[in-house]
Motif scaffolding. Sequence first.
Motif, PDB file in Angstrom:
ATOM      1  N   ARG A 251       2.070  62.409  25.231  1.00  0.00           N
ATOM      2  CA  ARG A 251       1.090  62.989  24.314  1.00  0.00           C
ATOM      3  C   ARG A 251       0.448  64.242  24.895  1.00  0.00           C
ATOM      4  NH1 ARG A 251      -2.261  57.695  22.010  1.00  0.00           N
ATOM      5  NH2 ARG A 251      -0.620  56.943  20.590  1.00  0.00           N
ATOM      6  N   ARG A 252       0.255  64.238  26.226  1.00  0.00           N
ATOM      7  CA  ARG A 252      -0.439  65.361  26.859  1.00  0.00           C
ATOM      8  C   ARG A 252       0.451  66.595  26.995  1.00  0.00           C
ATOM      9  NH1 ARG A 252      -5.888  66.452  28.268  1.00  0.00           N
ATOM     10  NH2 ARG A 252      -5.896  67.962  29.961  1.00  0.00           N
ATOM     11  N   SER A 253       1.704  66.374  27.393  1.00  0.00           N
ATOM     12  CA  SER A 253       2.561  67.510  27.729  1.00  0.00           C
ATOM     13  C   SER A 253       3.815  67.612  26.880  1.00  0.00           C
ATOM     14  CB  SER A 253       2.975  67.427  29.205  1.00  0.00           C
ATOM     15  OG  SER A 253       3.735  66.246  29.445  1.00  0.00           O
ATOM     16  N   GLY A 254       4.048  66.628  26.017  1.00  0.00           N
ATOM     17  CA  GLY A 254       5.272  66.646  25.232  1.00  0.00           C
ATOM     18  C   GLY A 254       6.488  66.184  25.995  1.00  0.00           C
ATOM     19  N   VAL A 255       6.310  65.743  27.246  1.00  0.00           N
ATOM     20  CA  VAL A 255       7.404  65.296  28.107  1.00  0.00           C
ATOM     21  C   VAL A 255       7.443  63.777  28.087  1.00  0.00           C
ATOM     22  CG1 VAL A 255       8.263  65.229  30.475  1.00  0.00           C
ATOM     23  CG2 VAL A 255       7.243  67.329  29.570  1.00  0.00           C
ATOM     24  N   ALA A 256       8.619  63.203  27.917  1.00  0.00           N
ATOM     25  CA  ALA A 256       8.782  61.751  27.920  1.00  0.00           C
ATOM     26  C   ALA A 256       9.692  61.363  29.086  1.00  0.00           C
ATOM     27  CB  ALA A 256       9.372  61.273  26.605  1.00  0.00           C
ATOM     28  N   PRO A 257       9.149  61.265  30.300  1.00  0.00           N
ATOM     29  CA  PRO A 257       9.987  60.970  31.468  1.00  0.00           C
ATOM     30  C   PRO A 257      10.594  59.577  31.379  1.00  0.00           C
ATOM     31  CG  PRO A 257       7.660  60.808  32.040  1.00  0.00           C
ATOM     32  CD  PRO A 257       7.722  61.375  30.658  1.00  0.00           C
ATOM     33  N   SER A 258      11.844  59.474  31.769  1.00  0.00           N
ATOM     34  CA  SER A 258      12.539  58.192  31.709  1.00  0.00           C
ATOM     35  C   SER A 258      12.417  57.451  33.027  1.00  0.00           C
ATOM     36  CB  SER A 258      14.025  58.408  31.381  1.00  0.00           C
ATOM     37  OG  SER A 258      14.628  59.238  32.353  1.00  0.00           O
ATOM     38  N   LEU A 259      12.336  56.139  32.948  1.00  0.00           N
ATOM     39  CA  LEU A 259      12.259  55.317  34.150  1.00  0.00           C
ATOM     40  C   LEU A 259      13.524  55.510  34.976  1.00  0.00           C
ATOM     41  CD1 LEU A 259      10.571  53.088  35.595  1.00  0.00           C
ATOM     42  CD2 LEU A 259      11.970  51.410  34.377  1.00  0.00           C
ATOM     43  N   GLY A 260      13.344  55.909  36.232  1.00  0.00           N
ATOM     44  CA  GLY A 260      14.489  56.158  37.085  1.00  0.00           C
ATOM     45  C   GLY A 260      15.067  57.539  36.933  1.00  0.00           C
ATOM     46  N   GLY A 261      14.432  58.382  36.108  1.00  0.00           N
ATOM     47  CA  GLY A 261      14.895  59.750  35.956  1.00  0.00           C
ATOM     48  C   GLY A 261      16.321  59.867  35.456  1.00  0.00           C
ATOM     49  N   GLY A 262      16.786  58.891  34.650  1.00  0.00           N
ATOM     50  CA  GLY A 262      18.137  58.943  34.098  1.00  0.00           C
ATOM     51  C   GLY A 262      19.216  58.381  35.004  1.00  0.00           C
ATOM     52  N   THR A 263      18.846  57.874  36.175  1.00  0.00           N
ATOM     53  CA  THR A 263      19.862  57.353  37.106  1.00  0.00           C
ATOM     54  C   THR A 263      19.760  55.838  37.280  1.00  0.00           C
ATOM     55  OG1 THR A 263      18.448  57.639  39.068  1.00  0.00           O
ATOM     56  CG2 THR A 263      19.782  59.530  38.384  1.00  0.00           C
ATOM     57  N   LEU A 264      18.953  55.184  36.455  1.00  0.00           N
ATOM     58  CA  LEU A 264      18.597  53.785  36.708  1.00  0.00           C
ATOM     59  C   LEU A 264      19.807  52.859  36.728  1.00  0.00           C
ATOM     60  CD1 LEU A 264      16.302  51.819  37.226  1.00  0.00           C
ATOM     61  CD2 LEU A 264      16.028  51.564  34.751  1.00  0.00           C
ATOM     62  N   LEU A 265      20.710  53.002  35.774  1.00  0.00           N
ATOM     63  CA  LEU A 265      21.835  52.076  35.706  1.00  0.00           C
ATOM     64  C   LEU A 265      22.739  52.197  36.933  1.00  0.00           C
ATOM     65  CD1 LEU A 265      22.836  52.254  31.916  1.00  0.00           C
ATOM     66  CD2 LEU A 265      21.573  50.445  33.137  1.00  0.00           C
ATOM     67  N   ARG A 266      23.014  53.418  37.373  1.00  0.00           N
ATOM     68  CA  ARG A 266      23.852  53.600  38.564  1.00  0.00           C
ATOM     69  C   ARG A 266      23.168  53.074  39.821  1.00  0.00           C
ATOM     70  NH1 ARG A 266      25.243  59.702  38.738  1.00  0.00           N
ATOM     71  NH2 ARG A 266      23.329  59.874  37.516  1.00  0.00           N
ATOM     72  N   VAL A 267      21.868  53.323  39.919  1.00  0.00           N
ATOM     73  CA  VAL A 267      21.113  52.814  41.064  1.00  0.00           C
ATOM     74  C   VAL A 267      21.119  51.288  41.060  1.00  0.00           C
ATOM     75  CG1 VAL A 267      18.796  52.634  42.047  1.00  0.00           C
ATOM     76  CG2 VAL A 267      19.662  54.854  41.316  1.00  0.00           C
ATOM     77  N   LEU A 268      20.949  50.695  39.878  1.00  0.00           N
ATOM     78  CA  LEU A 268      20.941  49.237  39.777  1.00  0.00           C
ATOM     79  C   LEU A 268      22.300  48.655  40.161  1.00  0.00           C
ATOM     80  CD1 LEU A 268      19.419  46.686  38.986  1.00  0.00           C
ATOM     81  CD2 LEU A 268      20.133  47.057  36.615  1.00  0.00           C
ATOM     82  N   ALA A 269      23.377  49.300  39.736  1.00  0.00           N
ATOM     83  CA  ALA A 269      24.722  48.809  40.079  1.00  0.00           C
ATOM     84  C   ALA A 269      24.941  48.833  41.587  1.00  0.00           C
ATOM     85  CB  ALA A 269      25.777  49.659  39.371  1.00  0.00           C
ATOM     86  N   ALA A 270      24.578  49.933  42.230  1.00  0.00           N
ATOM     87  CA  ALA A 270      24.727  50.027  43.686  1.00  0.00           C
ATOM     88  C   ALA A 270      23.855  48.996  44.392  1.00  0.00           C
ATOM     89  CB  ALA A 270      24.374  51.440  44.154  1.00  0.00           C
ATOM     90  N   SER A 271      22.664  48.739  43.858  1.00  0.00           N
ATOM     91  CA  SER A 271      21.739  47.782  44.475  1.00  0.00           C
ATOM     92  C   SER A 271      22.276  46.360  44.396  1.00  0.00           C
ATOM     93  CB  SER A 271      20.375  47.868  43.786  1.00  0.00           C
ATOM     94  OG  SER A 271      19.830  49.161  43.870  1.00  0.00           O
ATOM     95  N   VAL A 272      22.858  46.007  43.255  1.00  0.00           N
ATOM     96  CA  VAL A 272      23.420  44.660  43.093  1.00  0.00           C
ATOM     97  C   VAL A 272      24.542  44.425  44.096  1.00  0.00           C
ATOM     98  CG1 VAL A 272      24.728  43.177  41.530  1.00  0.00           C
ATOM     99  CG2 VAL A 272      22.735  44.432  40.684  1.00  0.00           C
ATOM    100  N   VAL A 273      25.402  45.403  44.265  1.00  0.00           N
ATOM    101  CA  VAL A 273      26.484  45.270  45.242  1.00  0.00           C
ATOM    102  C   VAL A 273      25.921  45.102  46.648  1.00  0.00           C
ATOM    103  CG1 VAL A 273      28.437  46.450  46.335  1.00  0.00           C
ATOM    104  CG2 VAL A 273      28.129  46.572  43.850  1.00  0.00           C
ATOM    105  N   ALA A 274      24.934  45.905  46.994  1.00  0.00           N
ATOM    106  CA  ALA A 274      24.363  45.865  48.343  1.00  0.00           C
ATOM    107  C   ALA A 274      23.702  44.526  48.634  1.00  0.00           C
ATOM    108  CB  ALA A 274      23.352  46.998  48.512  1.00  0.00           C
ATOM    109  N   VAL A 275      22.898  44.042  47.690  1.00  0.00           N
ATOM    110  CA  VAL A 275      22.222  42.762  47.902  1.00  0.00           C
ATOM    111  C   VAL A 275      23.231  41.621  47.904  1.00  0.00           C
ATOM    112  CG1 VAL A 275      20.529  41.152  46.935  1.00  0.00           C
ATOM    113  CG2 VAL A 275      20.030  43.597  46.976  1.00  0.00           C
ATOM    114  N   GLY A 276      24.299  41.747  47.134  1.00  0.00           N
ATOM    115  CA  GLY A 276      25.355  40.736  47.186  1.00  0.00           C
ATOM    116  C   GLY A 276      25.991  40.652  48.561  1.00  0.00           C
ATOM    117  N   VAL A 277      26.211  41.809  49.184  1.00  0.00           N
ATOM    118  CA  VAL A 277      26.732  41.836  50.553  1.00  0.00           C
ATOM    119  C   VAL A 277      25.757  41.134  51.494  1.00  0.00           C
ATOM    120  CG1 VAL A 277      27.277  43.346  52.500  1.00  0.00           C
ATOM    121  CG2 VAL A 277      28.139  43.895  50.213  1.00  0.00           C
TER     122      VAL A 277
END
Length: 551
Positions: free
Chosen positions: A466-492
């Motif tokens: 509302r203030r700036s017209g910017v709608a930042p996304s959680l994870g800056g658009g990289t969330l799914l890839r980061v989550l995939a890498a994290s799942v593999v790492a924690v599985g190890v």
Amino acid sequence: MSRRGSSLVAAGILLSRIAGFVRLRAMGHFFATGGVVDAFSAAFRIPNLLQNLLGEGVLSASFIPVYSRLLSEGREEEAGRVAGAIAGLLAVVAAGLTLVGVLLAGPLTALIAPGFTGDRYDLTVTLMRILFPGIGVLVLSAWCLGVLNSHRRFFLSYVAPVLWNGAQVAVLVGFGLAGLSPTSLVIALAWGALAGSVLQLAVQVPSVVRLLGGVRPTLDVSLDGVRRVLRAFGPVVAGRGVVQLMTFVELALASLLALGAVAALHYAQPLYLLPISLFGMSVAAAELPELSSLSPDDQSTVGERLEAGLARIAFFVVPTTLAFMLLGEVVVGAVYQSGAFGGLDARLVWLVLAAFSVGLLSTTSARLLQSSLYATGNTRVPAQIAAMRVLVAAGVGVVLMLQLDQFALTDAGGVELVGDLPAFAPLAAELREQEGMYRLGAVGLALAAGLSSWVEFGLLRRAVRRRSGVAPSLGGGTLLRVLAASVVAVGVGWALRLVTFDLPPLAEAPAVLVPAGLAYVTVARALGLRQLPSVRGLLRRGPSASGQTDR
């Protein structure tokens, strides 16, 4: 500059946090999760309010934007006068509140920890009277941080707490090995914290004096810059006050739980706050001067900076969250398990940490969104949103903690029902003081805190849009890839636990966490995450990359 600045902030915070964990490990070695740590944690809470209300977070939102703007406009002399006036005003307010705290330590203890009785109450009062003056000194240390950050000198102010922690470690080791009783040792620890506060301020003063050309504290509120700081200061203090109110509500509720609940929260919170400090506060602190210098109409640049910042935060916080939830017992054991701090203590703290971690990504990302609002002079909306989070956390916390406090860890590490209390009924006083019961009420409080942080993030995101017209996304658009890498790492890491569970905690942790970390880096690189090479580049270039020193 902001990436390098956030790296320097993170480096300073990391060193200070490591020192903090050394301090907590020493506390665990001598005290475990007993009533002595309950008393120290409660005694530190009220003075810590003074630091949080008048210290780093408030100054970052009110003082740094005004001071940075004056510097960017070439008005160094006026900026120096503003800094001197804020220093004088902070000193007077901190001194007055410290005096009140010392004189009213008894009533304050009864207010914040109504469940404490007998020796725990008396010890808390004694510790609070020792700790209060030291926190007043740390408020002035936070003013130094504001000056240094505005001049892009990020490292020193964030590494200075190493001295605060180091003084306490020296006291614990020296007097603990000398055979002091737990009560006498924790009193000595409080005196060590007071000495460490003075050291933390003293190490920053020379650099601040050089930058300002001398420090001239005044009480001059006629300067336009001072008035702007004070106008922002009130709403930010109110917002911080609401957040701090939640910590007191949490403490008051935890004091009604079984013995050791306050201590379990005391040990879990620094682990939970570490990634918030390293990856949330570091990015937010480095971005605040940059965002404050931008034109309010430059929405595209604001959006790009927020997206990039949120992506950097997610890159580190998402794997940390999963590691805390699934491998947290390894982490807690390596950090704390020693001496009196045994396996059941480690498991209890892990469960509390896992519950906190439900809100780790939202809490960390919210720090950057708050900075973007502060940079535009909007301090009221974050305060209102903080109030909403407090209401949610308090309501959910009451429900969860009373139900979970009927369950406790068994000697084998499992969970069993140990009470049949009516709904919403706290433990009787004699049950609260019962030794050797690892009840799970603190897990309910931590889970409520984590869930409420998602409410805060959602409301902040809407406010930024509302203030700036910017709608930042959680994870800056990289969330799914980061989550995939994290799942593999924690599985190890989880697979390695199956073959390393017999190792001592200090040996098991690297055997599990290092391969898991390497797996994350490998998969992240394969998925094309851009944050990884940028971090490596920053480390390779080092402090000289921008031609600026931070000393």
